[in-house]
Scaffold this active site. Structure first.
Site, mmCIF file in Angstrom:
data_model
loop_
_atom_site.group_PDB
_atom_site.id
_atom_site.type_symbol
_atom_site.label_atom_id
_atom_site.label_comp_id
_atom_site.label_asym_id
_atom_site.label_seq_id
_atom_site.Cartn_x
_atom_site.Cartn_y
_atom_site.Cartn_z
ATOM 1 N N LYS A 77 -22.328 64.683 51.680
ATOM 2 C CA LYS A 77 -21.881 63.518 51.178
ATOM 3 C C LYS A 77 -21.717 62.512 50.675
ATOM 4 O O LYS A 77 -22.154 62.226 49.918
ATOM 5 C CB LYS A 77 -20.339 64.105 51.180
ATOM 6 N N ASP A 82 -19.096 68.747 63.022
ATOM 7 C CA ASP A 82 -19.960 68.590 61.420
ATOM 8 C C ASP A 82 -19.168 68.056 60.454
ATOM 9 O O ASP A 82 -17.839 68.699 60.292
ATOM 10 C CB ASP A 82 -20.087 70.494 61.257
ATOM 11 N N TYR A 133 -17.022 76.571 57.626
ATOM 12 C CA TYR A 133 -18.156 76.367 56.795
ATOM 13 C C TYR A 133 -19.471 75.820 57.548
ATOM 14 O O TYR A 133 -19.528 74.239 57.363
ATOM 15 C CB TYR A 133 -18.255 76.836 55.741
HETATM 16 P P1 KE4 Z 1 -24.586 71.313 51.493
HETATM 17 O O1 KE4 Z 1 -25.749 71.360 51.969
HETATM 18 O O2 KE4 Z 1 -23.408 72.235 50.581
HETATM 19 O O3 KE4 Z 1 -24.878 70.121 50.773
HETATM 20 O O4 KE4 Z 1 -23.239 71.283 52.694
HETATM 21 C C1 KE4 Z 1 -23.253 72.048 53.547
HETATM 22 C C2 KE4 Z 1 -21.425 72.132 54.808
HETATM 23 C C3 KE4 Z 1 -21.798 71.893 55.826
HETATM 24 N N1 KE4 Z 1 -20.896 70.893 56.549
HETATM 25 C C4 KE4 Z 1 -19.902 71.056 55.759
HETATM 26 C C5 KE4 Z 1 -18.581 70.607 57.191
HETATM 27 C C6 KE4 Z 1 -19.519 71.848 53.991
HETATM 28 O O5 KE4 Z 1 -18.286 71.256 54.232
HETATM 29 C C7 KE4 Z 1 -20.504 71.911 53.692
HETATM 30 C C8 KE4 Z 1 -20.139 71.837 52.226
HETATM 31 N N2 KE4 Z 1 -18.979 72.265 51.776
HETATM 32 C C9 KE4 Z 1 -18.996 72.896 50.402
HETATM 33 C C10 KE4 Z 1 -17.400 72.111 50.326
HETATM 34 N N3 KE4 Z 1 -16.275 73.452 50.219
HETATM 35 C C11 KE4 Z 1 -19.773 72.634 49.175
HETATM 36 C C12 KE4 Z 1 -19.753 73.089 47.811
HETATM 37 C C13 KE4 Z 1 -20.636 73.651 47.671
HETATM 38 O O6 KE4 Z 1 -21.131 74.661 48.699
HETATM 39 O O7 KE4 Z 1 -21.219 74.381 46.418
#
Ligand code: KE4
Length: 427
Positions: free
Chosen positions: A267, A239, A144
């Site tokens: 993060k 990523d 993801y």
């Molecule tokens: P954000 O747009 O949520 O800050 O980041 C997206 C993203 C990009 N790449 C990786 C590897 C990620 O894990 C994420 C977002 N992680 C999720 C948890 N699996 C965020 C939690 C959520 O969607 O509320």
């Protein structure tokens, strides 16, 4: 079952916010439950509006690597906010953060800040396409990368040539340029490159996928991706939004020595405030506006408050040599869980790297997301509910990684193992 105040708040939230949450995974839909609402979070613990406290292994999905509300971060926020919270003009914090990322992350010679991981991956893909002049990209099932249209794609009928939308609202045309392949299967990648390697702008990959549980790349797999990209002039994007600054100072690329062309981050670098970043070779990054033809922008990109908070967190992590300590805590948790499984005669799979981990409710070896989705989701739901009842909060989905922080004590871990021993009775 969560407390009455959370239930009341959730009922109200659902009249105002779709599903009552601002991000789907928080809805507890994956565990057939209703979410608790948070009043506060400190250190390794989170307290809900009914006054119940949980040992927290979600860690706001990764940012809380020092634990919640670490003084070094909250004091910085208080201090810096007195001088303003957003300028819309360059400020010294941006240089300090860029220098830190360049110094720590092996692949990064230049970096651009964003306000989320999604923006970082979206921008990195656009830059790779603009730099190579190519349109096709490769991602992997189970990885993801945020909710970008052309990354919300699943392997479709034409799996080796184009993807299918993985969400309503994503036009087929957008998904069509994305090829979705199985992770840890080099032969699938080689087949696509033999067929159309010169059309592939980028491979984007979570080097240790943390959105299908927590999956370990097989020996040589990441190097294989690096080599095939080099051969065809394709950009390799790691990523590391989750693994960056978490599994090591320089992330997975420091541990494995496999250096991508670009890296996406997020993060941990915001200290809990909204921050993302993408960086890589200067030769590639200099194609970004205002220097080059690839447009990318953001009102709050490089926000002084968020960068100051993130820098305070990174410096504290480095001062404490936090990564070694996090690995010791992770090893303690792992030994305990393996002991519980052994005692129960359960051969479930457990993957860990430093402070990131996942227990899979299956005895099958986990090579990629197909193995993870084959795990016993009903057993996970019972396990999740039992732990929550016992004051332990793990991710409300079997397809997420767990996170330890420097605020977790050995006592927290021992209490968690006691709760896991009890929870295994209902699995
Ligand atoms: P954000 O747009 O949520 O800050 O980041 C997206 C993203 C990009 N790449 C990786 C590897 C990620 O894990 C994420 C977002 N992680 C999720 C948890 N699996 C965020 C939690 C959520 O969607 O509320």
């Amino acid at each position: 079952m969560v407390g009455p105040t959370s239930q009341k708040l959730f009922a109200k939230a659902k009249t105002l916010i779709p599903g009552g949450v601002n991000s789907p995974v928080r809805s507890f839909k994956n565990v057939d439950g209703d979410p608790f609402f948070v009043r506060s979070a400190h250190g390794s613990r989170i307290t809900d509006v009914d006054g119940k406290t949980y040992i927290d292994y979600v860690g706001t999905w990764g940012p809380a690597i020092l634990g919640h509300a670490p003084l070094v971060v909250t004091q910085t926020i208080h201090e810096v906010a007195k001088s303003g919270v957003s300028f819309g003009a360059p400020c010294p914090w941006e240089i300090e953060m860029a220098q830190t990322i360049v110094d720590w992350v092996p692949s990064v010679e230049k970096v651009r800040m964003t306000s989320s991981g999604t923006e970082a991956t979206m921008s990195a893909i656009r830059l790779a396409r603009g730099y190579t002049g190519r349109d096709k990209i490769i991602k992997f099932n189970g990885c993801y990368h945020g909710h970008v249209d052309h990354l919300l794609v699943a392997a479709g009928s034409g799996a080796l040539t184009h993807g299918e939308p993985d969400s309503a609202g994503v036009p087929k045309a957008f998904a069509g340029e994305t090829i979705c392949l199985p992770f840890n299967k080099p032969e699938a990648v080689a087949e696509v490159f033999e067929k159309m390697g010169e059309q592939i702008a980028a491979i984007i990959v979570e080097p240790y996928p943390g959105n299908a549980g927590f999956i370990i790349p097989q020996e040589g797999y990441l190097q294989f991706l690096k080599d095939i990209c080099a051969k065809y002039g394709t950009i390799l994007i790691f990523d590391e939004v989750m693994t960056g600054f978490r599994v090591a100072k320089g992330g997975v690329q420091e541990i494995t020595g496999v250096i991508p062309d670009m890296t996406c981050l997020g993060k941990v670098i915001g200290g809990g405030l909204p921050v993302g970043a993408f960086g890589g070779k200067a030769e590639i990054m200099d194609h970004l506006a205002p220097l080059g033809p690839v447009y990318q922008a953001g009102t709050l990109s490089g926000n002084p408050l968020a960068l100051a908070a993130g820098l305070a967190q990174l410096k504290e992590l480095d001062r404490k040599h936090g990564w070694a300590e996090l690995d010791v805590l992770g090893a303690r948790l792992e030994a305990g869980i393996r002991g519980i499984l052994k005692e129960k005669g359960l051969d479930f799979q457990f993957n860990r790297l430093g402070s990131m981990f996942c227990l899979f409710f299956t005895e099958n070896k986990i090579i990629n997301v197909d193995d993870a989705t084959g795990a016993d989701a009903a057993a996970f739901r019972r396990y999740f509910a039992a732990l929550l009842e016992d004051g332990v909060f793990i991710a409300p989905s079997p397809y997420e990684a767990g996170f330890l922080s420097l605020a977790h004590s050995t006592g927290d871990i021992d209490d968690t193992l006691d709760a896991m021993t009890k929870a295994m009775k209902v699995v």
